[in-house]
Design an enzyme around this catalytic site. Sequence first.
Site, PDB file in Angstrom:
ATOM      1  CG  HIS A 132      -2.113  -0.871   1.104  1.00 36.38           C
ATOM      2  ND1 HIS A 132      -2.072  -2.194   1.476  1.00 36.38           N
ATOM      3  CD2 HIS A 132      -3.368  -0.641   0.636  1.00 36.38           C
ATOM      4  CE1 HIS A 132      -3.261  -2.740   1.247  1.00 36.38           C
ATOM      5  NE2 HIS A 132      -4.070  -1.830   0.734  1.00 36.38           N
ATOM      6  CE  LYS A 136      -3.871  -0.599   4.750  1.00 39.92           C
ATOM      7  NZ  LYS A 136      -5.167  -0.043   5.122  1.00 39.92           N
TER       8      LYS A 136
HETATM    9  P1  NAD Z   1      -7.296   9.318   4.891  1.00 39.74           P
HETATM   10  O1  NAD Z   1      -6.341   9.486   6.028  1.00 39.74           O
HETATM   11  O2  NAD Z   1      -6.971   9.955   3.593  1.00 39.74           O
HETATM   12  O3  NAD Z   1      -8.747   9.827   5.321  1.00 39.74           O
HETATM   13  C1  NAD Z   1      -9.322   9.588   6.568  1.00 39.74           C
HETATM   14  C2  NAD Z   1     -10.187  10.769   6.879  1.00 39.74           C
HETATM   15  O4  NAD Z   1     -10.901  10.503   8.090  1.00 39.74           O
HETATM   16  C3  NAD Z   1      -9.363  12.042   7.110  1.00 39.74           C
HETATM   17  O5  NAD Z   1      -9.711  13.011   6.140  1.00 39.74           O
HETATM   18  C4  NAD Z   1      -9.748  12.513   8.498  1.00 39.74           C
HETATM   19  O6  NAD Z   1     -10.021  13.910   8.541  1.00 39.74           O
HETATM   20  C5  NAD Z   1     -11.052  11.744   8.733  1.00 39.74           C
HETATM   21  N1  NAD Z   1     -11.248  11.534  10.177  1.00 39.74           N
HETATM   22  C6  NAD Z   1     -10.336  11.131  11.086  1.00 39.74           C
HETATM   23  N2  NAD Z   1     -10.901  11.131  12.307  1.00 39.74           N
HETATM   24  C7  NAD Z   1     -12.181  11.567  12.147  1.00 39.74           C
HETATM   25  C8  NAD Z   1     -13.247  11.803  13.021  1.00 39.74           C
HETATM   26  N3  NAD Z   1     -13.110  11.616  14.354  1.00 39.74           N
HETATM   27  N4  NAD Z   1     -14.428  12.196  12.500  1.00 39.74           N
HETATM   28  C9  NAD Z   1     -14.579  12.385  11.158  1.00 39.74           C
HETATM   29  N5  NAD Z   1     -13.590  12.221  10.294  1.00 39.74           N
HETATM   30  C10 NAD Z   1     -12.398  11.800  10.782  1.00 39.74           C
HETATM   31  O7  NAD Z   1      -7.475   7.739   4.707  1.00 39.74           O
HETATM   32  P2  NAD Z   1      -8.122   6.958   3.471  1.00 39.74           P
HETATM   33  O8  NAD Z   1      -7.043   6.500   2.570  1.00 39.74           O
HETATM   34  O9  NAD Z   1      -9.278   7.723   2.923  1.00 39.74           O
HETATM   35  O10 NAD Z   1      -8.659   5.656   4.220  1.00 39.74           O
HETATM   36  C11 NAD Z   1      -9.614   5.757   5.273  1.00 39.74           C
HETATM   37  C12 NAD Z   1      -9.884   4.362   5.817  1.00 39.74           C
HETATM   38  O11 NAD Z   1     -10.482   3.560   4.792  1.00 39.74           O
HETATM   39  C13 NAD Z   1      -8.601   3.599   6.231  1.00 39.74           C
HETATM   40  O12 NAD Z   1      -8.898   2.832   7.375  1.00 39.74           O
HETATM   41  C14 NAD Z   1      -8.323   2.700   5.041  1.00 39.74           C
HETATM   42  O13 NAD Z   1      -7.595   1.549   5.381  1.00 39.74           O
HETATM   43  C15 NAD Z   1      -9.738   2.365   4.630  1.00 39.74           C
HETATM   44  N6  NAD Z   1      -9.910   1.899   3.251  1.00 39.74           N
HETATM   45  C16 NAD Z   1     -10.807   0.905   3.062  1.00 39.74           C
HETATM   46  C17 NAD Z   1     -11.095   0.471   1.807  1.00 39.74           C
HETATM   47  C18 NAD Z   1     -12.157  -0.586   1.619  1.00 39.74           C
HETATM   48  O14 NAD Z   1     -12.387  -1.035   0.484  1.00 39.74           O
HETATM   49  N7  NAD Z   1     -12.835  -0.997   2.678  1.00 39.74           N
HETATM   50  C19 NAD Z   1     -10.429   1.020   0.705  1.00 39.74           C
HETATM   51  C20 NAD Z   1      -9.505   2.043   0.911  1.00 39.74           C
HETATM   52  C21 NAD Z   1      -9.272   2.496   2.203  1.00 39.74           C
END
Ligand code: NAD
Length: 240
Positions: A132, A136
Amino acid sequence: MKIGILGADGRMGRTLAQEIISGRHDAEIGAAVGRHGDKEAAFRICDVMIDFTSAQACAEHALLAQQHQKPLVVGTTGLGAAEEGALLSASRKTAVFYAANMSLGVNLLLSLVEQAAAKLVPEFDIEIFEAHHRHKADAPSGTALALGRAAAKGRKVKLDEVMILDRAGQRKAGGIGISSFRGGDVVGEHTVTFAGPGERLELAHKASDRAIFARGAIKAALWLKDQPAGLYSMRDMLGV
Ligand code: NAD
């Protein structure tokens, strides 16, 4: 259908917003909430919420879903026992969907891995490799752990009892190894290798566009809004 985006300022939140406004889905953005947005209002006005945030935030969102009895789709990974407990307790009041990977390909891969692990015994060693991008937070990835659980299920063992994260020393018989790479802008790659005497079988998935996860989450949201309270997975929706 009005979708509320939790984590709207993140990588997945932004991709999800782009996908919804593309007009390809029977959905619109009801609210887009970042870390400091008005979550109460978003839960009130939207038909279903999608969470791509952090483990800690996800537990808070599960509680709000429970209080407002709003369907909640969770894609956030790295959840611990407390966060999983919060999802389970919300699922007694409303429909909750959880998938560590929202892509169709990975969810088919889970079932292929389970089948291969059941057939290729006992001399085939199982190794899972995931890669990744550099930002991440959790490792191994939620998808690697799900693949490990699928392999363990095929072997009729518990992943916790056979998982190898430390590669030092000789390989333990029956172990399922998981290793991680973090760097650059890799969207997500997973390879499960079955290494036997004289041959190796590799089952792999490579994501090159986050939109696949966003589309999976929107599909889950459209499906979830008509489901009764309960905890659902991609397997329930896809029937695989
Ligand atoms: P990222 O860090 O770019 O985004 C996360 C967002 O969550 C940030 O913008 C942050 O401001 C927000 N956040 C953090 N704490 C918060 C709170 N208390 N209230 C509201 N918002 C809050 O990360 P990302 O790459 O977008 O990934 C997010 C999550 O999704 C990770 O856990 C990642 O592993 C997961 N993910 C899952 C899949 C899937 O298919 N299930 C795919 C990609 C990513």
